[in-house]
Design a protein around this motif. Sequence first.
Motif, short mmCIF file in Angstrom:
data_model
loop_
_atom_site.label_atom_id
_atom_site.label_comp_id
_atom_site.label_asym_id
_atom_site.label_seq_id
_atom_site.Cartn_x
_atom_site.Cartn_y
_atom_site.Cartn_z
N THR A 1 3.23 -24.27 -12.79
CA THR A 1 3.49 -23.16 -13.71
C THR A 1 4.94 -22.68 -13.69
OG1 THR A 1 2.80 -21.57 -12.02
CG2 THR A 1 1.11 -22.36 -13.57
N GLU A 2 5.86 -23.49 -13.16
CA GLU A 2 7.28 -23.15 -13.23
C GLU A 2 7.94 -24.07 -14.25
OE1 GLU A 2 10.86 -23.69 -10.26
OE2 GLU A 2 9.77 -21.83 -9.79
N ILE A 3 8.50 -23.49 -15.31
CA ILE A 3 9.07 -24.24 -16.41
C ILE A 3 10.60 -24.18 -16.31
CG2 ILE A 3 9.24 -24.43 -18.92
CD1 ILE A 3 6.50 -23.12 -19.09
N PRO A 4 11.29 -25.31 -16.44
CA PRO A 4 12.76 -25.28 -16.38
C PRO A 4 13.36 -24.59 -17.59
CG PRO A 4 11.98 -27.47 -16.99
CD PRO A 4 10.76 -26.68 -16.62
N ALA A 5 14.63 -24.20 -17.47
CA ALA A 5 15.30 -23.48 -18.56
C ALA A 5 15.35 -24.32 -19.84
CB ALA A 5 16.71 -23.09 -18.13
N ALA A 6 15.43 -25.63 -19.71
CA ALA A 6 15.51 -26.50 -20.88
C ALA A 6 14.22 -26.56 -21.67
CB ALA A 6 15.91 -27.91 -20.45
N GLY A 7 13.13 -26.01 -21.10
CA GLY A 7 11.83 -26.04 -21.77
C GLY A 7 11.02 -27.25 -21.35
N ALA A 8 9.71 -27.14 -21.41
CA ALA A 8 8.83 -28.23 -21.01
C ALA A 8 7.39 -27.86 -21.35
CB ALA A 8 8.95 -28.52 -19.51
N THR A 9 6.50 -28.85 -21.21
CA THR A 9 5.07 -28.64 -21.35
C THR A 9 4.41 -28.85 -20.00
OG1 THR A 9 5.03 -29.34 -23.67
CG2 THR A 9 2.96 -29.48 -22.46
N LYS A 10 3.61 -27.90 -19.58
CA LYS A 10 2.89 -27.97 -18.31
C LYS A 10 1.39 -27.92 -18.59
CE LYS A 10 6.61 -27.79 -15.71
NZ LYS A 10 7.00 -28.88 -14.79
N THR A 11 0.61 -28.53 -17.69
CA THR A 11 -0.85 -28.53 -17.83
C THR A 11 -1.51 -27.89 -16.62
OG1 THR A 11 -1.02 -30.76 -16.88
CG2 THR A 11 -0.84 -30.60 -19.28
N LEU A 12 -2.64 -27.24 -16.89
CA LEU A 12 -3.47 -26.63 -15.85
C LEU A 12 -4.88 -27.19 -16.00
CD1 LEU A 12 -1.34 -24.34 -16.98
CD2 LEU A 12 -2.61 -22.84 -15.44
N THR A 13 -5.48 -27.63 -14.91
CA THR A 13 -6.87 -28.09 -14.90
C THR A 13 -7.72 -27.00 -14.28
OG1 THR A 13 -6.15 -30.38 -14.67
CG2 THR A 13 -8.44 -29.89 -14.14
N VAL A 14 -8.76 -26.56 -15.00
CA VAL A 14 -9.58 -25.44 -14.54
C VAL A 14 -11.05 -25.83 -14.56
CG1 VAL A 14 -7.89 -23.77 -15.38
CG2 VAL A 14 -9.78 -24.46 -16.86
N THR A 15 -11.85 -25.05 -13.85
CA THR A 15 -13.30 -25.19 -13.87
C THR A 15 -13.89 -24.11 -14.76
OG1 THR A 15 -13.56 -23.77 -11.93
CG2 THR A 15 -13.28 -26.14 -11.54
N GLY A 16 -15.14 -24.31 -15.16
CA GLY A 16 -15.81 -23.32 -15.98
C GLY A 16 -16.26 -23.91 -17.30
N GLU A 17 -17.21 -23.23 -17.94
CA GLU A 17 -17.75 -23.69 -19.22
C GLU A 17 -17.20 -22.82 -20.35
OE1 GLU A 17 -19.63 -26.30 -19.60
OE2 GLU A 17 -19.77 -26.74 -17.45
N GLY A 18 -16.90 -23.50 -21.49
CA GLY A 18 -16.43 -22.76 -22.66
C GLY A 18 -15.11 -22.05 -22.42
N ILE A 19 -14.15 -22.77 -21.88
CA ILE A 19 -12.87 -22.16 -21.51
C ILE A 19 -12.05 -21.79 -22.74
CG2 ILE A 19 -10.65 -22.60 -20.38
CD1 ILE A 19 -12.89 -22.05 -18.45
N GLN A 20 -11.51 -20.58 -22.73
CA GLN A 20 -10.53 -20.11 -23.70
C GLN A 20 -9.32 -19.58 -22.96
OE1 GLN A 20 -12.71 -17.15 -25.93
NE2 GLN A 20 -13.51 -18.65 -27.39
N ALA A 21 -8.14 -19.65 -23.59
CA ALA A 21 -6.92 -19.18 -22.91
C ALA A 21 -5.88 -18.73 -23.93
CB ALA A 21 -6.35 -20.29 -22.03
N GLU A 22 -5.10 -17.75 -23.53
CA GLU A 22 -3.98 -17.29 -24.33
C GLU A 22 -2.95 -16.65 -23.42
OE1 GLU A 22 -5.31 -14.42 -27.13
OE2 GLU A 22 -5.84 -12.91 -25.63
N ALA A 23 -1.68 -16.62 -23.88
CA ALA A 23 -0.59 -16.05 -23.08
C ALA A 23 -0.32 -14.61 -23.51
CB ALA A 23 0.66 -16.89 -23.24
#
Length: 382
Positions: free
Chosen positions: A39-61
């Motif tokens: 979850t640490e993104i460099p200044a130049a920008g990047a795409t990071k992924t998170l793997t989570v457990t649970g059913e019907g996952i929703q997410a927002e920043a």
Amino acid sequence: MKKLFNIALFAMGCLFLASCSDDEYVDKVNSVQVSEADTEIPAAGATKTLTVTGEGIQAEADDAWLAVSVNGNTITATADANYSRESRHTFINIKAANGDFLKVNVSQLGAVFVLDAPATIAYKDAATEATYDFNTNLPVQVTTSDSWLKAKLVDGKLTINADANETGSIRSGYVIYQAGTLADKIEVVQGEMDKDIVGKYYILGGIDPDEEDPEKADVMFLTQLVKDEAGAYSLDFPLDEWTLPVTVDDATLSISIAGGQPMGMWRVYNICSLIGDATAGSVTWNTAVTITGSMKVYKDEAGSFVAAEFADDGKWSGKVSDCFSLGAFTSTTYSSSTFAGTLAFFTNVYLQEYNLAAGAPKMAKRSSAQSYVLKTKYSAVK
């Protein structure tokens, strides 16, 4: 006995309730867990992924700079380049269908954009290559303003190449470096005092702050920069038969004028250079006080011209060196008692190359011929 029995039953009931409550707490486990994340993104920008457990996952920043999408149990977080020098932080709010949720902190580094080089660099006329440290965590684009000037950035090193200058005059260009909205430039001036500046004619001029008539506000002297056999430099005034000693720095193509330099005579007065502070209304003949300008190429709608703009160089404690004047003294010994006044006190001091055959220079709108008036307004500060 009956009272004791009732107390015992009450105690057993409390123990049963407490036991049930504890069991319910232990059995309550958050179904949303992060099993893998960066979850640490460099200044130049990047795409990071998170793997989570649970059913019907929703997410927002929490913040719009972080774009979040969900594919099953994989959360993708994307940030563009951060051109602020400050790092930034936000949270991804993750929620399962059963209502369980989790907040994950995401941070992005701030921009580092530091070139270890002065704003203006002077090179000799020979072909030159020079390298400077460039500390950045962003992709940087480097360009130049002129074909004789080239630059490239590789592994934290900015390399500048200047072709040999065979023009017979100084020249200048720019190295421009940019990362997104961050941009800056270096001015590169190429030339040599003895080859490209000495021997030419110049207008030493400025603006008289006391002259109400704009047509008379320009102060101009025709001068020539010369070097004698001993290696000393001076500005000669051929129309007035004065000579002003100056100091030059070939490394920066700069010229410094000091106070207290004897120049010659005007009528019955001994003339010497004075450095002034326009705001304070003071002048000094202290030889340790100077005003300095660097020769550069300036451009306007009519073309280009070589000139120096003189400014304070920190040599006058408690004052600002922003003026030049000629001091008139009744003796060759300069003192408050022999100080008679000033001639041609002016600010916005400049020295501009002047072609005698081409007419008036661009910065000087009128000729250098003028009559001098002795002024006693300014206080003298030794």
